[in-house]
Design a protein around this motif. Sequence first.
Motif, PDB file in Angstrom:
ATOM      1  N   PRO A  53      -7.780 -14.021  23.903  1.00  0.00           N
ATOM      2  CA  PRO A  53      -9.104 -14.039  23.253  1.00  0.00           C
ATOM      3  C   PRO A  53      -9.720 -15.433  23.175  1.00  0.00           C
ATOM      4  CG  PRO A  53      -7.560 -12.705  22.000  1.00  0.00           C
ATOM      5  CD  PRO A  53      -6.758 -13.373  23.074  1.00  0.00           C
ATOM      6  N   THR A  54      -8.890 -16.453  22.966  1.00  0.00           N
ATOM      7  CA  THR A  54      -9.400 -17.834  22.892  1.00  0.00           C
ATOM      8  C   THR A  54     -10.058 -18.204  24.216  1.00  0.00           C
ATOM      9  OG1 THR A  54      -7.402 -18.256  21.601  1.00  0.00           O
ATOM     10  CG2 THR A  54      -8.715 -20.169  22.193  1.00  0.00           C
ATOM     11  N   LEU A  55      -9.389 -17.836  25.319  1.00  0.00           N
ATOM     12  CA  LEU A  55      -9.898 -18.189  26.645  1.00  0.00           C
ATOM     13  C   LEU A  55     -11.094 -17.324  27.033  1.00  0.00           C
ATOM     14  CD1 LEU A  55      -6.393 -18.673  28.321  1.00  0.00           C
ATOM     15  CD2 LEU A  55      -7.904 -20.445  27.436  1.00  0.00           C
ATOM     16  N   VAL A  56     -11.081 -16.033  26.629  1.00  0.00           N
ATOM     17  CA  VAL A  56     -12.235 -15.156  26.910  1.00  0.00           C
ATOM     18  C   VAL A  56     -13.451 -15.666  26.135  1.00  0.00           C
ATOM     19  CG1 VAL A  56     -13.168 -12.816  26.664  1.00  0.00           C
ATOM     20  CG2 VAL A  56     -10.843 -13.123  27.514  1.00  0.00           C
ATOM     21  N   LYS A  57     -13.206 -16.137  24.907  1.00  0.00           N
ATOM     22  CA  LYS A  57     -14.289 -16.696  24.074  1.00  0.00           C
ATOM     23  C   LYS A  57     -14.948 -17.874  24.796  1.00  0.00           C
ATOM     24  CE  LYS A  57     -14.518 -18.773  19.539  1.00  0.00           C
ATOM     25  NZ  LYS A  57     -13.542 -19.479  18.735  1.00  0.00           N
ATOM     26  N   VAL A  64     -15.317  -5.598  25.090  1.00  0.00           N
ATOM     27  CA  VAL A  64     -14.392  -6.742  25.094  1.00  0.00           C
ATOM     28  C   VAL A  64     -13.202  -6.456  26.019  1.00  0.00           C
ATOM     29  CG1 VAL A  64     -12.867  -8.191  23.692  1.00  0.00           C
ATOM     30  CG2 VAL A  64     -15.131  -7.569  22.829  1.00  0.00           C
ATOM     31  N   ASP A  65     -12.694  -5.218  25.998  1.00  0.00           N
ATOM     32  CA  ASP A  65     -11.604  -4.844  26.919  1.00  0.00           C
ATOM     33  C   ASP A  65     -12.068  -4.988  28.373  1.00  0.00           C
ATOM     34  OD1 ASP A  65      -9.963  -4.265  24.802  1.00  0.00           O
ATOM     35  OD2 ASP A  65      -9.992  -2.085  25.057  1.00  0.00           O
ATOM     36  N   ARG A  66     -13.278  -4.527  28.633  1.00  0.00           N
ATOM     37  CA  ARG A  66     -13.808  -4.595  30.000  1.00  0.00           C
ATOM     38  C   ARG A  66     -14.017  -6.048  30.447  1.00  0.00           C
ATOM     39  NH1 ARG A  66     -16.814   0.771  31.316  1.00  0.00           N
ATOM     40  NH2 ARG A  66     -18.049  -0.466  32.764  1.00  0.00           N
ATOM     41  N   LEU A  67     -14.445  -6.892  29.497  1.00  0.00           N
ATOM     42  CA  LEU A  67     -14.616  -8.325  29.811  1.00  0.00           C
ATOM     43  C   LEU A  67     -13.268  -8.986  30.069  1.00  0.00           C
ATOM     44  CD1 LEU A  67     -17.343  -9.620  27.320  1.00  0.00           C
ATOM     45  CD2 LEU A  67     -17.489  -9.521  29.812  1.00  0.00           C
ATOM     46  N   VAL A  98      -2.590  -8.314  24.848  1.00  0.00           N
ATOM     47  CA  VAL A  98      -2.923  -7.156  24.021  1.00  0.00           C
ATOM     48  C   VAL A  98      -3.474  -7.679  22.690  1.00  0.00           C
ATOM     49  CG1 VAL A  98      -1.927  -5.228  22.710  1.00  0.00           C
ATOM     50  CG2 VAL A  98      -1.243  -5.599  25.083  1.00  0.00           C
ATOM     51  N   ASP A  99      -4.437  -6.975  22.124  1.00  0.00           N
ATOM     52  CA  ASP A  99      -5.103  -7.388  20.882  1.00  0.00           C
ATOM     53  C   ASP A  99      -4.088  -7.834  19.825  1.00  0.00           C
ATOM     54  OD1 ASP A  99      -6.819  -6.015  22.468  1.00  0.00           O
ATOM     55  OD2 ASP A  99      -7.578  -4.656  20.943  1.00  0.00           O
ATOM     56  N   ALA A 121       3.206   1.533  18.958  1.00  0.00           N
ATOM     57  CA  ALA A 121       2.534   2.585  19.745  1.00  0.00           C
ATOM     58  C   ALA A 121       1.167   2.120  20.236  1.00  0.00           C
ATOM     59  CB  ALA A 121       2.394   3.861  18.908  1.00  0.00           C
ATOM     60  N   ALA A 122       0.410   1.432  19.359  1.00  0.00           N
ATOM     61  CA  ALA A 122      -0.932   0.964  19.746  1.00  0.00           C
ATOM     62  C   ALA A 122      -0.837  -0.132  20.805  1.00  0.00           C
ATOM     63  CB  ALA A 122      -1.679   0.457  18.521  1.00  0.00           C
ATOM     64  N   THR A 123       0.185  -0.977  20.710  1.00  0.00           N
ATOM     65  CA  THR A 123       0.384  -2.035  21.715  1.00  0.00           C
ATOM     66  C   THR A 123       0.683  -1.415  23.074  1.00  0.00           C
ATOM     67  OG1 THR A 123       1.152  -3.643  20.079  1.00  0.00           O
ATOM     68  CG2 THR A 123       1.845  -4.017  22.353  1.00  0.00           C
ATOM     69  N   VAL A 124       1.561  -0.417  23.091  1.00  0.00           N
ATOM     70  CA  VAL A 124       1.917   0.266  24.348  1.00  0.00           C
ATOM     71  C   VAL A 124       0.676   0.935  24.941  1.00  0.00           C
ATOM     72  CG1 VAL A 124       3.246   2.190  25.339  1.00  0.00           C
ATOM     73  CG2 VAL A 124       4.363   0.577  23.774  1.00  0.00           C
ATOM     74  N   ALA A 125      -0.092   1.604  24.096  1.00  0.00           N
ATOM     75  CA  ALA A 125      -1.294   2.306  24.574  1.00  0.00           C
ATOM     76  C   ALA A 125      -2.305   1.331  25.177  1.00  0.00           C
ATOM     77  CB  ALA A 125      -1.933   3.088  23.426  1.00  0.00           C
ATOM     78  N   LYS A 126      -2.533   0.192  24.490  1.00  0.00           N
ATOM     79  CA  LYS A 126      -3.504  -0.787  24.998  1.00  0.00           C
ATOM     80  C   LYS A 126      -3.007  -1.414  26.301  1.00  0.00           C
ATOM     81  CE  LYS A 126      -6.998  -1.881  23.751  1.00  0.00           C
ATOM     82  NZ  LYS A 126      -7.816  -2.813  23.000  1.00  0.00           N
ATOM     83  N   ALA A 127      -1.708  -1.677  26.380  1.00  0.00           N
ATOM     84  CA  ALA A 127      -1.141  -2.247  27.609  1.00  0.00           C
ATOM     85  C   ALA A 127      -1.359  -1.309  28.785  1.00  0.00           C
ATOM     86  CB  ALA A 127       0.353  -2.505  27.412  1.00  0.00           C
ATOM     87  N   LYS A 128      -1.089  -0.041  28.566  1.00  0.00           N
ATOM     88  CA  LYS A 128      -1.264   0.955  29.655  1.00  0.00           C
ATOM     89  C   LYS A 128      -2.737   1.075  30.036  1.00  0.00           C
ATOM     90  CE  LYS A 128       2.814   3.802  28.785  1.00  0.00           C
ATOM     91  NZ  LYS A 128       3.304   5.113  28.327  1.00  0.00           N
TER      92      LYS A 128
END
Length: 319
Positions: free
Chosen positions: A38-42, A76-79, A99-100, A108-115
């Motif tokens: 996020p720091t680098l995307v910012k 933000v995910d797409r960016l 991952v966020d 579970a949320a980390t796994v889902a976002k990674a996939k």
Amino acid sequence: MTSPSKLEQLRDLSVVVADTGDFDAIKRLKPVDCTTNPTLVKKALDLPVYAELIDEQISWAKSQGEVTETLVHEVVDRLTVGVGTKLSGLIKGRVSTEVDADLAFDTAATVAKAKKFIAMYAEAGVPKDRILIKVASTWEGVEACRQLQAEGIDCNCTLIFNPTQAIACAEAGAFLISPFVGRILDWYKAHDQAPATIDDDQGVKFVRGVYGTFKRRGIKTVVMGASFRSTEQIEALAGCDRLTISPDLLDKLDADHGDLPRKLSPVAAESTQHTPVDAAKFKTDVEADPMAKEKLADGIKAFADDLKAVRKTIADRLA
């Protein structure tokens, strides 16, 4: 004939990774791998090279109707994947994609976002063997890494400050770990324990210790020193599997034509028995280490704050 720069010499000893999402810096410095977080995307939001990508995603979002929190998160995910895809065209190796940080305590949320990220990259033509999924090294992150690695999704376990954290990530099958040299030094300096020499630097000593343990145990997980404050710290770890370095320090190494001796070398593995790290040991050991406890919490908060800032920028652009 000019002698090779320290950067050229370092490339012969360690895999050099760029700790940046700056397109021009990566193009110029030619690292093997690079990273997004996020720091680098910012920072990327202000770079002209990403302007078209940002305009495209803003237009897409506006075509979706009502601006909701879910829509902002999606942009933000797409960016994040868009920046990573662009960077993947510049390097031979992998793009680490974070991952966020606000999911750091949710397996579970980390796994889902990674996939989800892996699927988005695949759609953009970037195969999963070009991506490292970056997860915070909480116990929940370790468990997410275990699941993802079992499914062939390689992980970079980040924010490593404690030996038990490092071992737990390796036992979970992590492709790579990122111990944070500079942030460890920062903590000790803030507590009036500045090292007298580079060999006393607590961050350098920590990475050397982890590297030695991994090699002695025959652990295949890659050790990648991260978060450097000086070229001296980098030089003190020459020979570490990988080193992720900011563009300004890469430039300094490139301008220095002094000799760079190898500091770390792999050793033969010793066959010894070890009790695997479980959740209780992990939490006890991190809790008992004030530096690791504080720096892990700070690191997660800093990435989460930057993510919040990126989301706010996008929400403002859509308003």
